[in-house]
Motif scaffolding. Structure first.
Motif, PDB file in Angstrom:
ATOM      1  N   TYR A  64      48.399   7.007 -12.921  1.00 42.82           N
ATOM      2  CA  TYR A  64      47.558   6.618 -13.754  1.00 42.82           C
ATOM      3  C   TYR A  64      48.067   4.723 -13.169  1.00 42.82           C
ATOM      4  N   ASP A  65      47.598   4.565 -12.829  1.00 39.70           N
ATOM      5  CA  ASP A  65      47.419   2.530 -12.958  1.00 39.70           C
ATOM      6  C   ASP A  65      47.531   2.600 -13.946  1.00 39.70           C
ATOM      7  N   LEU A  66      48.692   1.364 -14.902  1.00 41.04           N
ATOM      8  CA  LEU A  66      49.138   1.166 -16.406  1.00 41.04           C
ATOM      9  C   LEU A  66      48.419  -0.154 -16.510  1.00 41.04           C
ATOM     10  N   GLY A  67      48.527  -1.652 -14.530  1.00 40.41           N
ATOM     11  CA  GLY A  67      47.913  -2.478 -15.198  1.00 40.41           C
ATOM     12  C   GLY A  67      49.324  -3.217 -15.116  1.00 40.41           C
ATOM     13  N   GLU A  68      49.249  -4.043 -16.129  1.00 40.01           N
ATOM     14  CA  GLU A  68      50.522  -5.250 -16.796  1.00 40.01           C
ATOM     15  C   GLU A  68      50.681  -4.361 -18.172  1.00 40.01           C
ATOM     16  N   GLN A  69      49.834  -3.735 -18.658  1.00 42.04           N
ATOM     17  CA  GLN A  69      50.429  -2.713 -19.530  1.00 42.04           C
ATOM     18  C   GLN A  69      50.571  -3.512 -20.665  1.00 42.04           C
ATOM     19  N   GLU A  70      49.532  -4.430 -21.327  1.00 37.85           N
ATOM     20  CA  GLU A  70      49.456  -5.304 -22.128  1.00 37.85           C
ATOM     21  C   GLU A  70      48.525  -4.572 -23.772  1.00 37.85           C
ATOM     22  N   TYR A  71      48.683  -3.346 -23.522  1.00 35.64           N
ATOM     23  CA  TYR A  71      47.724  -2.762 -25.551  1.00 35.64           C
ATOM     24  C   TYR A  71      49.049  -1.920 -25.177  1.00 35.64           C
ATOM     25  N   HIS A  72      49.200  -0.910 -26.111  1.00 34.98           N
ATOM     26  CA  HIS A  72      50.022  -0.560 -26.453  1.00 34.98           C
ATOM     27  C   HIS A  72      49.428   0.805 -27.284  1.00 34.98           C
ATOM     28  N   LEU A  73      49.783   1.727 -28.297  1.00 36.62           N
ATOM     29  CA  LEU A  73      49.830   1.948 -29.671  1.00 36.62           C
ATOM     30  C   LEU A  73      50.790   2.200 -30.217  1.00 36.62           C
ATOM     31  N   ALA A  74      50.313   2.089 -30.836  1.00 35.10           N
ATOM     32  CA  ALA A  74      52.128   1.822 -32.828  1.00 35.10           C
ATOM     33  C   ALA A  74      52.177   3.197 -34.095  1.00 35.10           C
ATOM     34  N   LEU A  75      52.499   3.259 -33.943  1.00 35.77           N
ATOM     35  CA  LEU A  75      52.724   4.038 -35.122  1.00 35.77           C
ATOM     36  C   LEU A  75      53.969   2.955 -36.228  1.00 35.77           C
ATOM     37  N   THR A  76      53.896   3.625 -37.479  1.00 35.81           N
ATOM     38  CA  THR A  76      54.220   3.422 -38.180  1.00 35.81           C
ATOM     39  C   THR A  76      55.829   4.216 -38.466  1.00 35.81           C
ATOM     40  N   ALA A  77      56.844   4.098 -38.909  1.00 36.05           N
ATOM     41  CA  ALA A  77      57.781   4.702 -39.113  1.00 36.05           C
ATOM     42  C   ALA A  77      57.947   5.080 -40.698  1.00 36.05           C
ATOM     43  N   ASP A  78      58.287   5.993 -41.949  1.00 33.53           N
ATOM     44  CA  ASP A  78      58.432   5.914 -42.808  1.00 33.53           C
ATOM     45  C   ASP A  78      59.804   5.405 -43.415  1.00 33.53           C
ATOM     46  N   ASN A  79      60.820   5.634 -42.336  1.00 33.23           N
ATOM     47  CA  ASN A  79      62.101   5.956 -42.010  1.00 33.23           C
ATOM     48  C   ASN A  79      62.770   5.613 -40.386  1.00 33.23           C
ATOM     49  N   PHE A  80      62.453   3.879 -40.601  1.00 29.29           N
ATOM     50  CA  PHE A  80      62.858   2.990 -39.468  1.00 29.29           C
ATOM     51  C   PHE A  80      64.006   3.141 -39.090  1.00 29.29           C
ATOM     52  N   GLU A  81      64.527   3.033 -39.357  1.00 31.84           N
ATOM     53  CA  GLU A  81      66.035   2.965 -39.117  1.00 31.84           C
ATOM     54  C   GLU A  81      66.885   4.459 -38.582  1.00 31.84           C
ATOM     55  N   LYS A  82      66.142   5.520 -39.222  1.00 31.16           N
ATOM     56  CA  LYS A  82      66.328   6.108 -38.892  1.00 31.16           C
ATOM     57  C   LYS A  82      65.578   7.737 -38.133  1.00 31.16           C
ATOM     58  N   ALA A  83      65.169   6.645 -37.204  1.00 30.63           N
ATOM     59  CA  ALA A  83      63.747   6.469 -35.921  1.00 30.63           C
ATOM     60  C   ALA A  83      64.009   6.350 -35.341  1.00 30.63           C
ATOM     61  N   HIS A  84      64.615   4.824 -35.465  1.00 36.31           N
ATOM     62  CA  HIS A  84      65.542   3.811 -34.603  1.00 36.31           C
ATOM     63  C   HIS A  84      67.141   4.857 -33.564  1.00 36.31           C
ATOM     64  N   ALA A  85      67.089   5.127 -34.564  1.00 31.11           N
ATOM     65  CA  ALA A  85      68.708   5.814 -34.038  1.00 31.11           C
ATOM     66  C   ALA A  85      68.030   7.566 -33.698  1.00 31.11           C
TER      67      ALA A  85
END
Length: 128
Positions: A64-85
């Motif tokens: 699919y052509d995503l254009g310039e990707q100037e959009y996104h979906l966002a989710l909140t992480a309960d444990n940001f550090e663990k999710a990042h790792a």
């Protein structure tokens, strides 16, 4: 009055996308509409009513052509550090903005998903 219902991503490989969204974000299939030309699968987080719709057009091989990707979906992480790792270990992080305290994953079709920490970040952003 309107309320959010769902957000859609068209995907080239449904099974690969389902695996990514399950493994990376813990999203589970909550419903499926299988038609001769397409399949629509709704994913949920089990905590909110918001749904991600994955639409698979059967027989499509072209990305699919995503254009310039100037959009996104966002989710909140309960444990940001663990999710990042976890996301870093699996190679899913495509961009980090450490000044804002956020990062992005890229799904198999090239869509970006923003991961934000729970609480303070969202409160600060809504005051802008």
């Amino acid at each position: 009055m309107f309320t959010f219902n769902h957000f859609n991503f068209n995907v080239k490989n449904l099974e690969e996308s389902l695996k990514f969204y399950h493994d990376a974000l813990g999203l589970e299939e909550i419903s499926r509409n299988d038609q001769p030309d397409f399949t629509i699968v709704f994913l949920g987080d089990g905590r909110t009513g918001f749904r991600l719709e994955l639409t698979y057009m059967k027989g499509r091989t072209k990305p699919y052509d995503l254009g310039e990707q100037e959009y996104h979906l966002a989710l909140t992480a309960d444990n940001f550090e663990k999710a990042h790792a976890y996301h870093k270990k699996n190679g899913w992080i495509c961009f980090e903005n450490t000044a804002m305290g956020i990062y992005f994953l890229e799904d198999p079709d090239g869509y970006w998903i923003e991961i934000v920490p729970d609480g303070a970040y969202m409160a600060a952003r809504t005051k802008e």
